[in-house]
Design an enzyme around this catalytic site. Structure first.
Site, PDB file in Angstrom:
ATOM      1  N   SER A  76       0.789  -1.237   0.000  1.00  0.00           N
ATOM      2  CA  SER A  76       0.000   0.000   0.000  1.00  0.00           C
ATOM      3  C   SER A  76       0.821   1.286   0.000  1.00  0.00           C
ATOM      4  O   SER A  76       0.253   2.356  -0.204  1.00  0.00           O
ATOM      5  CB  SER A  76      -0.936   0.018   1.206  1.00  0.00           C
ATOM      6  OG  SER A  76      -2.173  -0.500   0.844  1.00  0.00           O
ATOM      7  N   LYS A  79       0.510   3.544  -2.902  1.00  0.00           N
ATOM      8  CA  LYS A  79      -0.628   4.461  -3.039  1.00  0.00           C
ATOM      9  C   LYS A  79      -0.170   5.922  -2.950  1.00  0.00           C
ATOM     10  O   LYS A  79      -0.766   6.815  -3.541  1.00  0.00           O
ATOM     11  CB  LYS A  79      -1.687   4.150  -1.970  1.00  0.00           C
ATOM     12  CG  LYS A  79      -2.349   2.768  -2.162  1.00  0.00           C
ATOM     13  CD  LYS A  79      -3.274   2.407  -1.008  1.00  0.00           C
ATOM     14  CE  LYS A  79      -4.184   1.216  -1.231  1.00  0.00           C
ATOM     15  NZ  LYS A  79      -3.597  -0.089  -1.316  1.00  0.00           N
ATOM     16  N   TYR A 204      -2.937  -2.058 -10.734  1.00  0.00           N
ATOM     17  CA  TYR A 204      -3.005  -1.957  -9.269  1.00  0.00           C
ATOM     18  C   TYR A 204      -2.237  -3.119  -8.621  1.00  0.00           C
ATOM     19  O   TYR A 204      -1.423  -2.926  -7.720  1.00  0.00           O
ATOM     20  CB  TYR A 204      -4.468  -1.927  -8.804  1.00  0.00           C
ATOM     21  CG  TYR A 204      -4.593  -1.979  -7.305  1.00  0.00           C
ATOM     22  CD1 TYR A 204      -4.330  -0.854  -6.531  1.00  0.00           C
ATOM     23  CD2 TYR A 204      -4.902  -3.176  -6.652  1.00  0.00           C
ATOM     24  CE1 TYR A 204      -4.392  -0.905  -5.145  1.00  0.00           C
ATOM     25  CE2 TYR A 204      -4.969  -3.244  -5.276  1.00  0.00           C
ATOM     26  CZ  TYR A 204      -4.716  -2.108  -4.529  1.00  0.00           C
ATOM     27  OH  TYR A 204      -4.764  -2.164  -3.156  1.00  0.00           O
TER      28      TYR A 204
END
Ligand code: GLU
Length: 319
Positions: A76, A79, A204
């Protein structure tokens, strides 16, 4: 002398190194309080006992302690890089039409906001739904061009041209990513995704699977912290984008534990389920921590303790 200036003084090197070693040693025992992520098979192989840190400052000094040469997937923390890229290329107002900028007390993979007819926008770009919406903003005419643009951005941010995707983890992400798929289709149905859903999801999964070490994370932190450093290297991000991203990290960077962590450290940070935490101290220092033993929210247990101690002992709190 303020504490950031203290950190930047060459004559304090030995003291800083000794303190770092002490902080890592003291907090190693907390690795026993968590567990490595297992929901993605490729992450199960991590060693729960690992703990390491890297600090990079704007004078290009590097301090490391503990396990520092191991590669792990960025997860993450990607991000933050994607949000920076989207803000640079599309501007805040357009990005804001796709995601909110409000903290969320739902888990990182929550589908609640987009599943609810009243609140359709993902709460923020640090949770999966928001990050998938942001991924749809990557520019390029083809999938290959988008992937190349994305990777180029990560390489610039880390100043590391050798960054690679861990294909084992990427395949794991793909084969277990049904919840992310469900989110992406819901987002599309509400008009928050531009483009081909399968391609966006694939980008992603790939961004989560980029392999980094603690130095790469510290370099990302330094980009967000130090404008001169950014300008020297051809302006990866503007001062305003760095400010927005640091604020989002502060409010939303540690999943549904962001408030408590901000309270304890005062450091804008972003964690990933690979065990990394990336932090910055404006306008001088980037920090990368690795500790794959996670709490139930997905944050590195010992990594958070290390940052608490570091912030307290060097008085690094941003507020
Ligand atoms: N690849 C992860 C997922 O989407 C990201 C998890 C994380 O680090 O929060 O499930």
């Amino acid at each position: 002398m303020n504490t950031v200036d203290y950190l930047l003084q060459d004559e304090n090197d030995l003291h800083i190194q000794a303190k770092l070693d002490e902080i890592i040693e003291r907090n190693r025992r907390y690795t026993k309080d968590g567990a490595v992520a297992t929901y993605i098979p490729g992450l199960r192989k991590a060693n729960r006992d690992d703990l390491g840190i890297c600090i990079v400052d704007k004078n290009k000094r590097i301090f490391t302690s503990g396990v520092c040469d191991k590669k792990f997937t960025i997860q993450s923390i990607s991000k933050v890089v994607l949000l920076s890229m989207a803000l640079m290329e599309h501007g805040f107002d357009y990005v804001h039409t796709k995601v909110g900028f409000e903290p969320s007390d739902n888990p990182f993979n929550s589908i609640v906001t987009i599943g609810n007819n009243d609140v359709k926008k993902p709460s923020n770009p640090m949770i999966n739904s928001g990050a998938i919406a942001i991924t749809s903003l990557i520019k390029g005419d083809t999938y290959e061009e988008k992937e190349a643009n994305m990777m180029a951005y990560f390489k610039k941010f880390t100043a590391n041209n050798d960054l690679k995707i861990n294909y084992n983890v990427y395949m794991s992400e793909r084969s277990t990513g049904d919840r992310n798929r469900a989110m992406a289709y819901l987002l599309k149905s509400h008009g928050f995704l531009d483009g081909n859903v399968d391609e966006i999801l694939d980008l992603y999964f790939k961004q989560c699977s980029i392999e980094v070490d603690v130095k790469d994370l510290a370099m990302i932190g330094l980009n967000l912290a130090d404008q001169e450093f950014i300008n020297d290297r051809g302006c990866v991000i503007s001062k305003d984008v760095a400010r927005i991203v640091r604020t989002v990290m502060f409010l939303c960077g540690m999943y549904d534990g962001s408030g408590e962590f901000a309270l304890k450290t005062g450091l804008p940070s972003k964690s990933g389920v690979g065990g990394g935490i990336m932090t910055c101290v404006s306008d001088a220092v980037g920090i990368g921590v690795f500790g794959p033993s996670l709490d139930e929210r997905g944050n590195s247990v010992a990594g958070m303790k290390v940052l608490e101690d570091l912030s307290r002992e060097f008085d690094l709190s941003a507020i």
